[in-house]
Design a protein around this motif. Structure first.
Motif, short mmCIF file in Angstrom:
data_model
loop_
_atom_site.label_atom_id
_atom_site.label_comp_id
_atom_site.label_asym_id
_atom_site.label_seq_id
_atom_site.Cartn_x
_atom_site.Cartn_y
_atom_site.Cartn_z
N MET A 1 1.22 -1.46 0.11
CA MET A 1 -0.19 -0.15 -0.07
C MET A 1 0.74 1.52 0.06
N THR A 2 1.86 1.07 0.66
CA THR A 2 2.47 2.57 0.68
C THR A 2 3.68 2.94 -1.01
N ASP A 3 3.38 1.46 -1.25
CA ASP A 3 4.08 1.58 -3.09
C ASP A 3 2.65 2.42 -3.53
N ILE A 4 1.85 1.85 -3.59
CA ILE A 4 0.60 2.60 -4.57
C ILE A 4 0.59 4.41 -3.56
N VAL A 5 1.00 5.07 -2.30
CA VAL A 5 0.40 5.98 -2.09
C VAL A 5 1.76 6.76 -2.53
N LYS A 6 2.74 6.28 -2.72
CA LYS A 6 3.42 6.97 -2.94
C LYS A 6 4.27 6.62 -4.51
N ARG A 7 3.10 6.07 -5.29
CA ARG A 7 3.39 5.99 -6.60
C ARG A 7 2.34 6.97 -7.80
N TYR A 8 1.28 6.73 -6.63
CA TYR A 8 -0.45 7.53 -7.13
C TYR A 8 0.03 8.73 -6.64
N ASN A 9 1.44 9.34 -5.73
CA ASN A 9 0.22 10.84 -5.07
C ASN A 9 -0.80 11.13 -3.97
N VAL A 10 -0.69 9.61 -3.44
CA VAL A 10 -2.40 10.08 -2.52
C VAL A 10 -1.96 11.12 -1.43
N PRO A 11 -3.28 12.10 -1.35
CA PRO A 11 -3.37 13.59 -0.71
C PRO A 11 -2.57 12.91 1.00
N GLU A 12 -2.11 13.26 1.27
CA GLU A 12 -2.38 13.54 3.29
C GLU A 12 -3.51 13.23 3.38
N GLN A 13 -4.14 14.16 3.72
CA GLN A 13 -5.18 13.94 4.09
C GLN A 13 -6.45 12.42 3.77
N LEU A 14 -6.13 11.60 3.20
CA LEU A 14 -5.98 10.38 3.14
C LEU A 14 -5.43 9.83 3.63
N PHE A 15 -5.54 9.92 5.32
CA PHE A 15 -4.35 9.11 5.78
C PHE A 15 -4.54 7.50 6.24
N TRP A 16 -6.09 7.22 5.88
CA TRP A 16 -6.09 5.20 5.99
C TRP A 16 -5.69 4.95 5.38
N LEU A 17 -4.79 5.36 3.99
CA LEU A 17 -4.98 4.25 2.64
C LEU A 17 -2.90 4.60 3.28
N ARG A 18 -2.47 4.92 4.52
CA ARG A 18 -0.72 4.94 4.88
C ARG A 18 -0.58 3.92 5.35
N GLY A 19 -1.40 3.04 5.90
CA GLY A 19 -1.08 1.71 6.46
C GLY A 19 -2.15 1.53 7.36
N PRO A 20 -2.10 1.01 8.78
CA PRO A 20 -2.97 0.48 9.60
C PRO A 20 -2.63 1.70 10.68
N ARG A 21 -3.72 1.91 11.93
CA ARG A 21 -3.56 2.65 12.76
C ARG A 21 -3.19 1.79 13.55
N SER A 22 -2.28 2.35 14.75
CA SER A 22 -1.20 2.04 15.49
C SER A 22 -1.73 2.39 17.25
N GLY A 23 -2.92 3.61 16.73
CA GLY A 23 -3.90 4.72 18.27
C GLY A 23 -4.73 2.83 18.04
N PRO A 24 -5.61 3.84 19.71
CA PRO A 24 -7.06 3.40 20.40
C PRO A 24 -8.23 2.81 19.13
N PRO A 25 -9.37 2.43 19.08
CA PRO A 25 -9.76 2.11 17.85
C PRO A 25 -10.87 3.32 18.50
N VAL A 26 -11.04 3.70 19.32
CA VAL A 26 -12.69 4.69 19.63
C VAL A 26 -11.42 5.63 20.16
N GLU A 27 -11.58 7.32 19.79
CA GLU A 27 -10.73 8.76 20.54
C GLU A 27 -11.18 9.57 20.23
N TYR A 28 -10.98 10.47 21.00
CA TYR A 28 -12.44 11.83 21.48
C TYR A 28 -11.30 12.87 20.59
N ASP A 29 -11.88 14.02 19.82
CA ASP A 29 -11.53 14.75 19.28
C ASP A 29 -11.43 16.20 19.77
N ALA A 30 -10.73 16.73 21.23
CA ALA A 30 -10.89 17.69 21.66
C ALA A 30 -11.51 18.89 20.52
#
Length: 399
Positions: A1-30
């Protein structure tokens, strides 16, 4: 997936395309005043419990951020309605998307695909979105509704204005402090509402055998639907009826370009194309985000979410949850089972999913017949939609 992100210049705001998350499954955005749900089981729980996680999100939006009722009405927007009203409205159009009705559309979809590709060939180039991925599904849904498919430039103008904006909204900041142009958002709604209202009025005078006539004549609890509900229901069908397929086609072709060995397998074994589409839907989830509002305090993912909170559920991230999908960043059409959430889950599961899948299968088969190999133009870059809530291609030139 990293290769696709680099190859096609995926926008930064599509963060979920840059690999699985390492944080908790539920978070509050203050900063935004919202809760975010990223995990697969947690998201299933939210979408499967409409009594706790309501679709009526406008209920928790501050008054200063809401348009006036004179400017905008959500009556009839099935995506914003909870049971029992949701079930009653869904039944009104469910007969238009039965397995038989959808299957009977296959010859028309194939003929349209060939017509559109022939026209692109005569022009000497093929840009997948403009020449096929957009017009094909919009013509199909326009014909079902009974509005002129020749007006598809108008539909695209409205869809672009609504879905290709990169606005970030916060419930914790005053509306006047945010760069959110409410009037700019309302303008396409008003134009689309006026357009469909005129067609609905005409159906009252001269009924036809189309879906819009069915809405005009439909009754719920013995009463006809109000005009606002008819128009809003038609808007949902027109927009959702083509945007998902547009993104599905572009995303799947992108995956087959990035993984030529998978393209070779699909070309050799056409029975595998549905699995290719499902894996594309998982990896590049078209509608990556849905909103819900809590009606009561809820325990989710080890945290407590109070009542009357906005909850954003990230389908795009959940479809890469390693707890559910081994090696989630790999494009693996052989993944079985593949219980992705691209079409939602529970009572709001996408009504048009069978049609989108059929359109994707038919179009991809014909593309593979006519293009060998099917590949992007290395001298003409791919463009993604800028909206962080959607994963789709805005421009995809092919060789």
């Amino acid at each position: 997936m990293t290769d696709i992100v680099k190859r096609y210049n995926v926008p930064e705001q599509l963060f979920w395309l840059r690999g699985p998350r390492s944080g908790p499954p539920v978070e509050y955005d203050a900063r935004a005043g919202m809760w975010n749900v990223y995990g697969y089981p947690e998201l299933q729980e939210v979408l499967g419990d409409p009594a706790t996680f309501s679709s009526d999100t406008m209920r928790v939006v501050p008054k200063s951020m809401k348009p006036s009722s004179e400017d905008f009405s959500l009556d009839g927007f099935i995506t914003q309605i909870d049971p029992p009203g949701h079930g009653k409205l869904r039944k009104l159009v469910s007969s238009a998307f039965t397995r038989k009705v959808v299957a009977d559309l296959e010859p028309r979809i194939a003929a349209l695909t060939h017509e559109l590709l022939d026209a692109a060939r005569d022009r000497g180039r093929l840009e997948l979105v403009t020449d096929l991925a957009y017009p094909l599904p919009v013509i199909v849904i326009a014909e079902l509704l009974g509005v002129p498919s020749s007006d598809r430039a108008l539909f695209k103008q409205w869809a672009d204005a609504l879905f290709q904006r990169d606005a970030k909204v916060s419930l914790a900041e005053p509306a006047d402090a945010q760069k959110v142009d409410i009037q700019a958002t309302l303008r396409p709604w008003k134009e689309m509402s006026g357009y469909l209202a005129a067609h609905a009025t005409e159906r009252k005078r001269q009924p036809r055998t189309d879906l819009l006539t069915r809405l005009v004549e439909a009754e719920v609890d013995g009463e006809r639907l109000p005009d606002d509900q008819v128009v809003n229901f038609a808007i949902v069908l027109l927009l959702a009826g083509h945007i998902t397929t547009t993104m599905l086609l572009g995303n799947t072709v992108l995956c087959l370009d990035a993984y030529p060995e998978q393209q070779d397998r699909a070309r050799a074994d056409r029975a595998s194309i549905p699995a290719v589409i499902e894996e594309s839907l998982r990896l590049f989830t078209p509608f990556a985000l849905l909103g819900r509002a809590t009606t009561r305090e809820a325990e989710l993912g080890g945290v407590t979410i109070p009542a009357d909170q906005m909850v954003m559920v990230w389908l795009g991230s959940a479809n890469r949850d390693p707890r559910q999908f081994p090696d989630p960043v790999a494009f693996d059409p052989g993944r079985a089972p593949n219980p992705h959430l691209a079409f939602g889950h529970g009572i709001h599961f996408c009504l048009g999913a069978p049609l989108a899948r059929l359109e994707g299968r038919v179009a991809l088969n014909i593309l593979l017949d006519r293009f060998n190999p099917l590949r992007t133009d290395p001298d003409d870059p791919v463009e993604f939609m800028p909206a962080p809530t959607m994963t789709g291609i805005r421009r995809l030139p092919l060789v």
